[in-house]
Motif scaffolding. Structure first.
Motif, short mmCIF file in Angstrom:
data_model
loop_
_atom_site.label_atom_id
_atom_site.label_comp_id
_atom_site.label_asym_id
_atom_site.label_seq_id
_atom_site.Cartn_x
_atom_site.Cartn_y
_atom_site.Cartn_z
N GLU A 16 26.69 28.21 -29.91
CA GLU A 16 25.98 27.29 -29.02
C GLU A 16 26.73 27.00 -27.74
N ASN A 17 28.05 27.12 -27.77
CA ASN A 17 28.83 26.87 -26.57
C ASN A 17 28.51 27.87 -25.46
N LEU A 18 28.06 29.08 -25.86
CA LEU A 18 27.68 30.10 -24.88
C LEU A 18 26.17 30.17 -24.68
N MET A 19 25.42 29.60 -25.60
CA MET A 19 23.96 29.68 -25.52
C MET A 19 23.36 28.62 -24.60
N PHE A 20 24.05 27.47 -24.48
CA PHE A 20 23.48 26.33 -23.75
C PHE A 20 24.49 25.78 -22.74
N THR B 129 32.18 29.39 -20.93
CA THR B 129 30.96 28.60 -20.97
C THR B 129 29.92 29.34 -20.13
N PRO B 130 28.66 28.94 -20.17
CA PRO B 130 27.68 29.58 -19.28
C PRO B 130 28.04 29.46 -17.80
N ASP B 131 28.76 28.42 -17.45
CA ASP B 131 29.17 28.27 -16.05
C ASP B 131 30.48 28.98 -15.75
N ASN B 132 31.14 29.45 -16.78
CA ASN B 132 32.39 30.19 -16.63
C ASN B 132 32.39 31.33 -17.65
N PRO B 133 31.49 32.33 -17.49
CA PRO B 133 31.30 33.36 -18.52
C PRO B 133 32.57 34.19 -18.74
N GLY B 134 32.80 34.51 -20.02
CA GLY B 134 33.91 35.39 -20.34
C GLY B 134 33.56 36.85 -20.19
N SER B 135 32.26 37.16 -20.05
CA SER B 135 31.76 38.52 -19.85
C SER B 135 30.46 38.43 -19.08
N ARG B 136 30.13 39.51 -18.39
CA ARG B 136 28.84 39.61 -17.69
C ARG B 136 27.97 40.71 -18.29
N TRP B 137 28.39 41.22 -19.46
CA TRP B 137 27.67 42.33 -20.08
C TRP B 137 26.49 41.78 -20.90
N ASP C 153 23.92 42.65 -18.49
CA ASP C 153 23.02 42.66 -17.34
C ASP C 153 23.61 42.05 -16.08
N GLY C 154 24.91 41.72 -16.12
CA GLY C 154 25.54 41.18 -14.92
C GLY C 154 25.44 39.69 -14.77
N ASP C 155 24.83 39.00 -15.76
CA ASP C 155 24.76 37.53 -15.66
C ASP C 155 25.36 36.93 -16.94
N GLN C 156 24.58 36.23 -17.75
CA GLN C 156 25.10 35.67 -18.99
C GLN C 156 25.28 36.78 -20.04
N PRO C 157 26.37 36.73 -20.80
CA PRO C 157 26.54 37.74 -21.85
C PRO C 157 25.47 37.58 -22.91
N ARG C 158 24.95 38.71 -23.39
CA ARG C 158 23.90 38.68 -24.41
C ARG C 158 24.23 39.70 -25.51
N PRO C 159 24.48 39.24 -26.74
CA PRO C 159 24.70 40.17 -27.85
C PRO C 159 23.58 41.20 -27.90
N SER C 160 23.93 42.47 -28.10
CA SER C 160 22.95 43.55 -27.98
C SER C 160 23.28 44.70 -28.91
N VAL C 161 22.27 45.50 -29.19
CA VAL C 161 22.46 46.79 -29.86
C VAL C 161 22.34 47.88 -28.80
#
Length: 686
Positions: free
Chosen positions: A181-185, A655-663, A665-673
């Motif tokens: 939730e710390n990265l989701m919101f 945090t969303p305002d200080n992302p640890g990754s941009r993967w 799509d270049g914005d918020q990190p999103r877990p993906s397959v």
């Protein structure tokens, strides 16, 4: 740990110390800071330390090729050049050998991308928030809702498997292990202050997804089917109605006020690895379920010794997610048996969107990792399972009845009656030669013999003082009494389709002391982990005796405490914290990592396990910053490898305002397959 005041505010829940290569965020949200708690196993037990056959019985054309077309492995995304860490030289290019692996290894790196070998391409198949159901809205990070999340791809992604439907169509199953939730919101400050809607989104983002995918242009690329009819797509969540079957179903230990019959649990949580059945269903494993409950110290006194074995104790802090604010069942002071309804293997039919998921009690209850199936020589179904915690055990289940090709009604009963075993290992070297340093004994290898100890057969308990149902609900306690061997976090287990050997990823255990070292767990403060091979008597999965060895003791090859099956260590890639394992059609072992303690990104590796190239480990890809490599799955045509990129950007201070990754799509990190394939259509590994 990074500055806890990063971003101008106190980051929630990040003050607890953590170990290894994981961030504090990962430790908190994935397993409730398990390593910060006392070891749950305080027994005095000695510290000793398939692919399914082609006989598929699935009804209809779509099921006929379910497990014959795809087998196992990993993949990546982002055609990014390999970047070496400045302190670690890249391994030399490989040469052809047993297993047919000829790619140039990817060097260890800290790049925020999926890094793959030269000559390969990759793409994202599906990401958090992508539509699963046809009426799902487009993902909007700043305007999420529980209703939307129930129809969208869930958060995080662990176990991956694919069910082919012809040449160019397939169903993809993915576990959604946990939420961060710390990265989701934006502005998330902890469960007590979270909004009700945020808590409901968290419930909806757990579980799993079934989505239809299509092959792109006859290549090894696969894409999410969008538009049109998606009749099989489905979300399973923490709120999906389920049912219990097997010997413990209906027992008092599973009864609650909402389910007085003890047969209809709701939802699944923290699903990690898994497996598939010969009849074409998913087996998904509930792991760190303990962290979702509050008031564990308020259960009846008679229950406390049992639930403490699952780290639900006085010292367990209140759940950071506070699901109890939305659903009272997560408050153990009010519903003390609700925790017993989690920690199971769940079977799900991907071809029937209306089917009810089944929690199979005959497979036991613990922090499940893996549910790999095969057939014994006499046709009985065998399931291999690990319990992913420090000093926990390795299990297998053998059905009472035999698999019958084409008889689906019969086959679907196999997981409800059989014998559950736990493993005991014995070394063949003098104890004085196992000193915790990882130095090889005089015979040149860590190896020995072992046996599978029966815990319960159907409704007959083999553990004095415990009924069959008690053995299945409190399996850890039963295994303690049986004298099983304490291992270094047993995770994924897979059977080699060529040799029949069973391989176990033992991720790490920094709590093991030199006095506790044994031949199966030969290093103290084991922060890098190792891989164990089990060869059962007569290569028959139904037997109860076996030999074992350690073909891989992980870490920096320059470290004398590492071992790569005797291969020249100047030619191998460094590896740390093996997590998931799988095989390609040539019998090569693929290993994904979680929590790399060498200071670089996690990745996917491959190693032949026979012939002159045995032990020649090479890194095939790395995942982005903060991510864990999950999956993996290599297709049986060996043209594609799928990998789940779990928790990208989960770094200290993120945090969303200080992302640890941009993967990705270049914005918020999103877990993906993601999927990776050879640009010229060659097989994976070429």
């Amino acid at each position: 740990m990074a500055n806890p005041h990063a971003g101008g505010r106190l980051l929630p829940l990040l003050s607890t110390p953590h170990k290894g290569g994981r961030s504090a965020l990962t430790c908190q949200f994935r397993c409730g800071n398990a390593c910060a708690h006392d070891v749950a196993n305080t027994t005095s037990n000695a510290y000793f330390g398939d692919v399914v056959k082609e006989a598929l019985s699935r009804r209809g054309v779509l099921r006929a090729g379910v497990l014959g077309a795809l087998v196992a492995g990993v993949g990546v995304s982002g055609a990014v050049p390999a970047l070496a860490d400045e302190t670690t030289p890249a391994p030399t290019p490989t040469r052809p050998g047993t297993g047919g692996l000829t790619f140039t290894p990817v060097a260890p790196n800290k790049v925020d991308a999926l890094t793959i070998p030269d000559g390969y391409k990759s793409s994202v198949v599906v990401r958090w928030g992508d539509p699963v159901l046809s009426d799902a809205p487009a993902f909007d990070f700043d305007n999420q809702s529980a209703d939307a999340q129930n129809k969208q791809f869930g958060y995080n992604c662990d176990f991956v498997t694919v069910f082919p439907m012809g040449t160019d169509r397939a169903l993809l199953w993915v576990n959604h292990e946990y939420t961060d939730e710390n990265l989701m919101f934006r502005g998330y400050t902890g469960g007590a202050a979270a909004t009700v809607e945020q808590i409901k989104i968290g419930l909806a983002a757990h579980g799993g997804s079934i989505v239809e995918i299509t092959r792109a242009g006859g290549t090894g690329q696969w894409e999410l089917l969008t538009g049109g009819r998606r009749r099989y797509n489905r979300r399973i969540t923490a709120q999906t109605p389920m049912k219990f079957t097997g010997p413990a179903a209906g027992h008092d230990l599973l009864k609650t006020a909402a389910d007085p019959e003890g047969r209809t649990p709701v939802g699944m949580l923290n699903n990690c690895a898994g497996g598939t059945t010969p009849w074409g269903t998913v087996l998904t494993a509930e792991e760190n379920f303990d962290q979702y409950f509050v008031n564990g110290d308020k259960v009846p006194d008679a229950q406390k010794p049992y639930i403490s074995r699952y780290t639900i104790t006085n010292g367990t802090p209140a759940s950071s997610r506070r699901f109890d604010r939305v659903e009272e069942r997560f408050d153990l002071a009010k519903h003390p048996k609700e925790a017993n309804r989690f920690g199971w293997i769940v079977e799900i039919d991907p071809f029937d969107p209306e089917s009810t998921p089944v929690k199979r009690t005959a497979l036991g209850r613990f922090k499940h990792e893996a549910a790999t199936t095969t057939l014994a020589e006499d046709g009985r179904l065998v399931v291999y399972m690990g319990d992913d915690s420090r000093f926990e055990y390795i299990y297998k289940f053998v059905s009472k009845e035999r698999f019958i090709t084409g008889n689906e009604a019969h086959n679907r009963t196999l997981l409800d009656e059989g014998t559950l075993y736990v493993a005991k290992f014995t070394g063949d070297s003098p104890a004085t030669e196992i000193d915790g340093t990882g130095k090889l004994p005089a015979d040149g290898g860590f190896d020995g013999s072992g046996q599978w100890i029966p815990l319960v057969s159907g409704t007959t308990s083999h553990v004095p003082g415990m009924s069959a149902a008690e053995v299945l609900v409190y399996t850890r306690t039963a295994a303690d009494k049986a004298g099983a061997t304490k291992m270094d976090r047993p995770e994924d287990m897979e059977r080699n389709p060529i040799t029949g050997g069973v391989y176990v990823a033992l991720t790490n255990n920094t709590n093991r002391t030199a006095a506790q070292a044994d031949e199966a767990n030969p290093r103290s403060s084991n922060k890098h982990g190792h891989v164990l091979e089990i060869v059962e008597a007569g290569d028959d999965a139904g037997r109860t005796t076996f030999s074992w060895s350690l073909p891989l003791v992980c870490g920096d090859p320059k470290d004398p405490a590492t071992y790569f099956a005797g291969y020249d260590k100047t030619k191998v890639s460094p590896i740390s914290c093996p997590d998931n394992v799988t095989f390609d059609r040539d019998g090569n072992l693929w290993i994904s990592t979680d929590g790399n303690a060498l200071g670089t990104n996690d990745g996917l590796f491959v190693m032949p396990v026979r012939g002159a190239e045995r032990g020649h480990l090479r890194q095939f890809l790395t995942v982005p910053v903060g991510a864990e490599t999950c999956g993996p799955l290599v297709t049986s045509d060996q043209l594609s490898v799928f990998v789940a990129v779990q928790h990208p950007g989960e770094t200290d201070g993120a945090t969303p305002d200080n992302p640890g990754s941009r993967w990705p799509d270049g914005d918020q990190p999103r877990p993906s397959v993601a999927v990776v394939w050879h640009a010229q259509g060659k097989k994976i590994g070429s």
